[in-house]
Design a protein around this motif. Structure first.
Motif, short mmCIF file in Angstrom:
data_model
loop_
_atom_site.label_atom_id
_atom_site.label_comp_id
_atom_site.label_asym_id
_atom_site.label_seq_id
_atom_site.Cartn_x
_atom_site.Cartn_y
_atom_site.Cartn_z
N SER A 232 6.42 0.75 -7.96
CA SER A 232 4.97 0.54 -8.05
C SER A 232 4.46 1.15 -9.34
O SER A 232 3.95 2.25 -9.37
N LEU A 233 4.62 0.42 -10.42
CA LEU A 233 4.24 0.94 -11.73
C LEU A 233 2.73 1.14 -11.83
O LEU A 233 2.27 2.06 -12.49
N GLY A 234 1.96 0.31 -11.17
CA GLY A 234 0.50 0.47 -11.20
C GLY A 234 0.08 1.79 -10.58
O GLY A 234 -0.72 2.53 -11.15
N VAL B 100 0.84 -1.20 0.00
CA VAL B 100 0.00 0.00 0.00
C VAL B 100 0.87 1.25 0.00
O VAL B 100 0.58 2.21 -0.71
N LYS B 101 1.95 1.23 0.77
CA LYS B 101 2.87 2.37 0.79
C LYS B 101 3.51 2.58 -0.57
O LYS B 101 3.62 3.72 -1.05
N GLU B 102 3.95 1.51 -1.22
CA GLU B 102 4.56 1.64 -2.55
C GLU B 102 3.55 2.14 -3.57
O GLU B 102 3.88 2.97 -4.40
N PHE B 103 2.32 1.64 -3.50
CA PHE B 103 1.29 2.09 -4.42
C PHE B 103 1.00 3.57 -4.21
O PHE B 103 0.91 4.34 -5.18
N GLY B 104 0.87 3.99 -2.97
CA GLY B 104 0.61 5.39 -2.66
C GLY B 104 1.74 6.29 -3.11
O GLY B 104 1.51 7.38 -3.65
N THR B 105 2.97 5.85 -2.90
CA THR B 105 4.12 6.62 -3.35
C THR B 105 4.14 6.70 -4.87
O THR B 105 4.40 7.77 -5.44
N GLY B 106 3.82 5.61 -5.53
CA GLY B 106 3.76 5.61 -6.99
C GLY B 106 2.70 6.56 -7.52
O GLY B 106 2.92 7.27 -8.49
N VAL B 107 1.54 6.60 -6.85
CA VAL B 107 0.47 7.51 -7.26
C VAL B 107 0.93 8.96 -7.09
O VAL B 107 0.73 9.79 -7.98
N LEU B 108 1.55 9.26 -5.97
CA LEU B 108 2.02 10.63 -5.71
C LEU B 108 3.07 11.06 -6.72
O LEU B 108 2.99 12.15 -7.29
N ILE B 109 4.04 10.21 -6.97
CA ILE B 109 5.09 10.53 -7.95
C ILE B 109 4.49 10.64 -9.35
O ILE B 109 4.81 11.56 -10.10
N GLY B 110 3.62 9.72 -9.69
CA GLY B 110 2.99 9.74 -11.01
C GLY B 110 2.16 10.99 -11.23
O GLY B 110 2.22 11.61 -12.30
N PHE B 111 1.37 11.37 -10.23
CA PHE B 111 0.55 12.57 -10.36
C PHE B 111 1.43 13.81 -10.53
O PHE B 111 1.17 14.65 -11.39
N THR B 112 2.46 13.91 -9.72
CA THR B 112 3.35 15.06 -9.80
C THR B 112 4.02 15.16 -11.17
O THR B 112 4.04 16.23 -11.78
N LEU B 113 4.55 14.05 -11.65
CA LEU B 113 5.20 14.07 -12.96
C LEU B 113 4.20 14.29 -14.09
O LEU B 113 4.49 15.03 -15.04
N GLY B 114 3.03 13.68 -14.01
CA GLY B 114 2.02 13.86 -15.04
C GLY B 114 1.58 15.31 -15.14
O GLY B 114 1.48 15.88 -16.23
N TYR B 115 1.31 15.93 -14.01
CA TYR B 115 0.89 17.33 -13.97
C TYR B 115 1.99 18.25 -14.52
O TYR B 115 1.73 19.13 -15.33
N THR B 116 3.21 17.98 -14.09
CA THR B 116 4.33 18.81 -14.53
C THR B 116 4.58 18.65 -16.02
O THR B 116 4.74 19.65 -16.74
N PHE B 117 4.62 17.42 -16.50
CA PHE B 117 4.90 17.20 -17.92
C PHE B 117 3.79 17.73 -18.81
O PHE B 117 4.05 18.19 -19.92
N LYS B 118 2.56 17.66 -18.34
CA LYS B 118 1.46 18.20 -19.14
C LYS B 118 1.67 19.69 -19.39
O LYS B 118 1.56 20.17 -20.51
N HIS B 119 2.00 20.41 -18.33
CA HIS B 119 2.18 21.85 -18.46
C HIS B 119 3.47 22.20 -19.21
O HIS B 119 3.49 23.14 -20.01
N LEU B 120 4.53 21.46 -18.98
CA LEU B 120 5.76 21.70 -19.72
C LEU B 120 5.59 21.40 -21.20
O LEU B 120 6.11 22.13 -22.06
N PHE B 121 4.86 20.35 -21.50
CA PHE B 121 4.64 19.98 -22.90
C PHE B 121 3.80 21.04 -23.61
O PHE B 121 4.09 21.40 -24.75
N LYS B 122 2.78 21.58 -22.93
CA LYS B 122 1.99 22.66 -23.51
C LYS B 122 2.87 23.88 -23.80
O LYS B 122 2.77 24.48 -24.86
#
Length: 101
Positions: free
Chosen positions: A87-89, A12-34
């Motif tokens: 935690s790729l999922g 659960v900790k790994e999944f939560g960490t993966g979600v947090l890292i994924g959200f942060t990178l997704g949000y950042t890359f979306k705006h940088l890509f725009k």
């Protein structure tokens, strides 16, 4: 199983960490890509304008290969950051949410 026991679970900790890292990178890359696409668009509009006025002569084939090279580099970078995440999922879920918001 109580909520405290569930939160102590390593998966659960790994999944939560993966979600947090994924959200942060997704949000950042979306705006940088725009931002990158806007800059690239302004650059191309400027080149088209200067080319039509006869101020510069543009080798469109070279420019196309350069743009393809940039996008391929971006794709390779995105593939490389996903590889070491334990935690790729969770990362995938978070990245998708980050790209949405």
């Amino acid at each position: 199983m109580s909520i405290e026991q569930l939160l102590q679970n390593e998966a659960v900790k790994e999944f939560g960490t993966g979600v947090l890292i994924g959200f942060t990178l997704g949000y950042t890359f979306k705006h940088l890509f725009k931002f990158f696409v806007i800059l690239l668009g302004l650059y191309l509009i400027g080149l088209i304008y200067l080319s039509n006025k006869g101020i510069v002569q543009v080798d469109w084939q070279s420019l196309q290969s350069w743009v393809n090279y940039l996008f391929q580099g971006f794709k390779n970078f995105m593939d490389s950051i996903k590889a070491p995440i334990a935690s790729l999922g969770g990362f995938t879920v978070g990245f998708a949410l980050g790209m949405k918001f």
